[in-house]
Motif scaffolding. Structure first.
Motif, PDB file in Angstrom:
ATOM      1  N   ALA B 186      11.638   0.914   2.031  1.00  0.00           N
ATOM      2  CA  ALA B 186      12.066   2.054   2.863  1.00  0.00           C
ATOM      3  C   ALA B 186      13.359   1.994   3.885  1.00  0.00           C
ATOM      4  CB  ALA B 186      11.189   1.562   3.474  1.00  0.00           C
ATOM      5  N   ARG B 187      13.899   0.902   3.242  1.00  0.00           N
ATOM      6  CA  ARG B 187      15.529   1.287   4.094  1.00  0.00           C
ATOM      7  C   ARG B 187      15.774   1.651   3.351  1.00  0.00           C
ATOM      8  NH1 ARG B 187      17.137  -4.799   3.744  1.00  0.00           N
ATOM      9  NH2 ARG B 187      15.877  -4.689   1.465  1.00  0.00           N
ATOM     10  N   ASN B 188      16.195   2.399   2.166  1.00  0.00           N
ATOM     11  CA  ASN B 188      16.932   3.741   0.848  1.00  0.00           C
ATOM     12  C   ASN B 188      16.506   4.068   0.126  1.00  0.00           C
ATOM     13  OD1 ASN B 188      16.373   1.577  -1.224  1.00  0.00           O
ATOM     14  ND2 ASN B 188      18.735   0.810  -1.186  1.00  0.00           N
ATOM     15  N   PHE B 189      15.433   5.086   0.923  1.00  0.00           N
ATOM     16  CA  PHE B 189      14.408   6.171  -0.191  1.00  0.00           C
ATOM     17  C   PHE B 189      15.753   6.843  -1.333  1.00  0.00           C
ATOM     18  CE2 PHE B 189      10.828   6.111   3.062  1.00  0.00           C
ATOM     19  CZ  PHE B 189      10.427   4.922   2.650  1.00  0.00           C
ATOM     20  N   TYR B 190      16.330   7.325  -0.656  1.00  0.00           N
ATOM     21  CA  TYR B 190      17.159   8.294  -1.115  1.00  0.00           C
ATOM     22  C   TYR B 190      19.214   8.051  -1.125  1.00  0.00           C
ATOM     23  CZ  TYR B 190      14.091   9.991   2.249  1.00  0.00           C
ATOM     24  OH  TYR B 190      11.956  10.320   2.225  1.00  0.00           O
ATOM     25  N   PHE B 192      18.856   5.805  -4.200  1.00  0.00           N
ATOM     26  CA  PHE B 192      19.163   5.926  -5.866  1.00  0.00           C
ATOM     27  C   PHE B 192      18.104   6.015  -6.444  1.00  0.00           C
ATOM     28  CE2 PHE B 192      16.418   2.915  -4.279  1.00  0.00           C
ATOM     29  CZ  PHE B 192      15.688   2.797  -4.662  1.00  0.00           C
ATOM     30  N   ASN B 193      18.409   6.261  -7.549  1.00  0.00           N
ATOM     31  CA  ASN B 193      17.412   6.902  -8.584  1.00  0.00           C
ATOM     32  C   ASN B 193      16.193   6.068  -8.869  1.00  0.00           C
ATOM     33  OD1 ASN B 193      16.012   8.265 -10.563  1.00  0.00           O
ATOM     34  ND2 ASN B 193      17.600   9.427 -11.768  1.00  0.00           N
ATOM     35  N   PRO B 194      14.516   5.980  -8.523  1.00  0.00           N
ATOM     36  CA  PRO B 194      13.822   5.021  -8.447  1.00  0.00           C
ATOM     37  C   PRO B 194      13.448   4.926 -10.177  1.00  0.00           C
ATOM     38  CG  PRO B 194      12.667   7.048  -7.437  1.00  0.00           C
ATOM     39  CD  PRO B 194      14.871   6.922  -7.587  1.00  0.00           C
ATOM     40  N   ALA B 195      14.255   6.518 -10.716  1.00  0.00           N
ATOM     41  CA  ALA B 195      13.081   6.162 -12.185  1.00  0.00           C
ATOM     42  C   ALA B 195      14.531   5.823 -12.873  1.00  0.00           C
ATOM     43  CB  ALA B 195      12.715   8.068 -13.078  1.00  0.00           C
ATOM     44  N   PHE B 196      15.955   5.487 -12.619  1.00  0.00           N
ATOM     45  CA  PHE B 196      16.219   4.746 -13.706  1.00  0.00           C
ATOM     46  C   PHE B 196      17.154   3.637 -13.173  1.00  0.00           C
ATOM     47  CE2 PHE B 196      20.995   4.806 -15.433  1.00  0.00           C
ATOM     48  CZ  PHE B 196      20.797   5.313 -16.895  1.00  0.00           C
ATOM     49  N   ASP B 197      17.605   3.299 -11.735  1.00  0.00           N
ATOM     50  CA  ASP B 197      18.155   2.806 -11.760  1.00  0.00           C
ATOM     51  C   ASP B 197      17.340   0.835 -10.515  1.00  0.00           C
ATOM     52  OD1 ASP B 197      20.165   3.511 -10.901  1.00  0.00           O
ATOM     53  OD2 ASP B 197      19.643   4.191  -9.762  1.00  0.00           O
ATOM     54  N   LYS B 198      16.324   0.962 -11.723  1.00  0.00           N
ATOM     55  CA  LYS B 198      14.941  -0.115 -11.514  1.00  0.00           C
ATOM     56  C   LYS B 198      15.116  -0.976 -10.752  1.00  0.00           C
ATOM     57  CE  LYS B 198      13.055   2.142 -15.348  1.00  0.00           C
ATOM     58  NZ  LYS B 198      12.657   2.918 -15.512  1.00  0.00           N
ATOM     59  N   THR B 199      15.989  -1.870 -10.733  1.00  0.00           N
ATOM     60  CA  THR B 199      16.215  -2.993 -10.371  1.00  0.00           C
ATOM     61  C   THR B 199      15.793  -3.024  -8.168  1.00  0.00           C
ATOM     62  OG1 THR B 199      19.072  -3.017  -9.736  1.00  0.00           O
ATOM     63  CG2 THR B 199      17.493  -4.547 -11.189  1.00  0.00           C
ATOM     64  N   LYS B 200      16.066  -1.614  -7.829  1.00  0.00           N
ATOM     65  CA  LYS B 200      15.008  -1.492  -6.886  1.00  0.00           C
ATOM     66  C   LYS B 200      14.365  -1.036  -6.229  1.00  0.00           C
ATOM     67  CE  LYS B 200      20.387  -1.637  -5.164  1.00  0.00           C
ATOM     68  NZ  LYS B 200      20.831  -0.245  -5.157  1.00  0.00           N
ATOM     69  N   LYS B 201      13.924  -1.455  -7.023  1.00  0.00           N
ATOM     70  CA  LYS B 201      12.101  -0.956  -6.912  1.00  0.00           C
ATOM     71  C   LYS B 201      11.919  -1.913  -5.613  1.00  0.00           C
ATOM     72  CE  LYS B 201       9.564   2.026  -9.717  1.00  0.00           C
ATOM     73  NZ  LYS B 201       8.271   2.068 -10.982  1.00  0.00           N
ATOM     74  N   LYS B 202      10.823  -1.916  -5.236  1.00  0.00           N
ATOM     75  CA  LYS B 202      10.288  -3.069  -4.397  1.00  0.00           C
ATOM     76  C   LYS B 202       9.318  -4.288  -4.577  1.00  0.00           C
ATOM     77  CE  LYS B 202       6.235  -1.601  -1.006  1.00  0.00           C
ATOM     78  NZ  LYS B 202       6.063  -1.050   0.101  1.00  0.00           N
ATOM     79  N   LYS B 203       9.481  -5.010  -4.524  1.00  0.00           N
ATOM     80  CA  LYS B 203       9.114  -6.363  -5.572  1.00  0.00           C
ATOM     81  C   LYS B 203       6.791  -6.128  -5.265  1.00  0.00           C
ATOM     82  CE  LYS B 203      12.019  -9.604  -5.381  1.00  0.00           C
ATOM     83  NZ  LYS B 203      13.009 -10.564  -4.590  1.00  0.00           N
ATOM     84  N   GLN B 204       6.013  -5.853  -6.362  1.00  0.00           N
ATOM     85  CA  GLN B 204       4.835  -5.428  -6.087  1.00  0.00           C
ATOM     86  C   GLN B 204       3.922  -6.998  -4.855  1.00  0.00           C
ATOM     87  OE1 GLN B 204       2.736  -2.686  -6.372  1.00  0.00           O
ATOM     88  NE2 GLN B 204       5.522  -1.721  -6.585  1.00  0.00           N
ATOM     89  N   LYS B 205       3.454  -7.167  -4.335  1.00  0.00           N
ATOM     90  CA  LYS B 205       2.668  -7.851  -5.111  1.00  0.00           C
ATOM     91  C   LYS B 205       1.392  -8.655  -5.777  1.00  0.00           C
ATOM     92  CE  LYS B 205       2.593  -8.334  -0.317  1.00  0.00           C
ATOM     93  NZ  LYS B 205       1.515  -7.954   1.532  1.00  0.00           N
ATOM     94  N   LYS B 206       1.574  -9.798  -6.551  1.00  0.00           N
ATOM     95  CA  LYS B 206       0.646 -10.317  -7.451  1.00  0.00           C
ATOM     96  C   LYS B 206      -1.054 -10.404  -7.158  1.00  0.00           C
ATOM     97  CE  LYS B 206       4.190 -10.625 -10.592  1.00  0.00           C
ATOM     98  NZ  LYS B 206       5.520 -10.814 -11.589  1.00  0.00           N
TER      99      LYS B 206
END
Lengths: 90, 206
Positions: B186-190, B192-206
């Motif tokens: 939520a700190r930086n939605f806009y 970067f490109n979430p479809a391309f810059d994969k490292t910025k995705k929120k960590k999903q709980k396993k």
């Protein structure tokens, strides 16, 4: 409104209910009310579409073979941009 | 793949030809906010969508837009049947007629041919969904303007249906945008490109 027009309208209404449910369920895939709504209209649509195709010709290509397998009925009924006026129904 | 169903999504039965109305309404086939652009926009953008919900929505709304292209085309077809040369000249339909007779061709009301530059597919789902929200509003405005200019109820009814669909699609794309940002930091939605810059995705709980 003649019988064909009434039945086509029924198909259009039920199919529209499914389109609405489809889009809603895409963003709410676990909504029980949405799923029940889809299910109800799906079974009614299947019935109405089968009745229309039986009486007035194919809506889907795979149902376009005539009863006696001697005629390709996709080309025996007008395409849908032809109005009821042009069909001579009004 | 796509399967054709041999019926319109909503009935179109127009009694009286009106080439002047056809000249205006053709914009919702091939104009800047028309149905051809809408269908191509969503069906092109869906490959960059981050979740199956958004992939489904772009596929299903894009498919519905194809049926709207067919409805608008049917309206133009019926409005331009059995015209006399005098009607064509007096209505101003002559500029379209000279190139296309009464064939259906995607142009704007001002006669500009359809152009893929009317839409984008950026490969960034947030940018694309924001475009989609704007596109639905722009198309709704065009339908509103058509309704200001057309009196014939045979024409108004299907146009009113198409206008309503823009509003529903706007609602659904709003949900898609929320589903997309819910996956992100939520700190930086806009930023970067979430479809391309994969490292910025929120960590999903396993």
């Amino acid at each position: 409104m003649n019988e064909r027009q009434k039945l086509l309208l029924k198909v259009q209404q039920l199919s529209f209910a499914l389109v609405e449910a489809n889009l809603y369920l895409d963003s709410h895939p676990t909504c029980e009310k949405g799923i029940a709504y889809f299910k109800k209209h799906k079974s009614e649509l299947d019935k109405a579409r089968a009745e229309y195709e039986e009486k007035y010709g194919a809506l889907k290509m795979e149902n376009a073979l005539g009863d006696d397998d001697r005629k390709w009925c996709w080309v025996t009924e007008p395409f849908p941009w032809v109005s009821e006026y042009e069909r001579g129904e009004r | 793949m796509f399967a054709y169903e041999k019926r319109l999504q909503y009935p179109v039965n127009i009694k009286n030809p009106d080439p002047k109305a056809a000249k205006i309404i053709v914009s919702q086939l091939g104009g800047p906010d028309g149905e051809a652009g809408a269908a191509l926009r969503y069906l092109s953008q869906r490959y960059a969508a981050p979740t199956r919900e958004v992939q489904a929505m772009l596929t299903d709304i894009g498919t519905e837009e194809l049926s709207h292209m067919e409805m608008v085309s049917a309206i133009i077809y019926q409005l331009t049947r059995n015209l006399t040369p005098a009607q064509i000249k007096e209505s101003g339909f002559d500029a379209y007629f000279v190139d296309h007779t009464t064939g259906i061709y995607p142009v704007s009301a001002a006669g500009v041919p359809f152009d893929a530059a009317y839409f984008q597919s950026t490969g960034d789902p947030i940018a694309d969904l924001n475009e989609d929200l704007a596109a639905e509003q722009k198309a709704r405005i065009t339908y509103d303007n058509i309704l200001r200019l057309i009196d014939d109820p045979d024409v108004r009814e299907p146009i009113k249906f198409l206008r309503e669909r823009e509003i529903v699609h706007y609602q659904r794309f709003g949900e898609c945008l929320r589903l997309t940002t819910d996956l992100l930091d939520a700190r930086n939605f806009y930023a970067f490109n979430p479809a391309f810059d994969k490292t910025k995705k929120k960590k999903q709980k396993k």
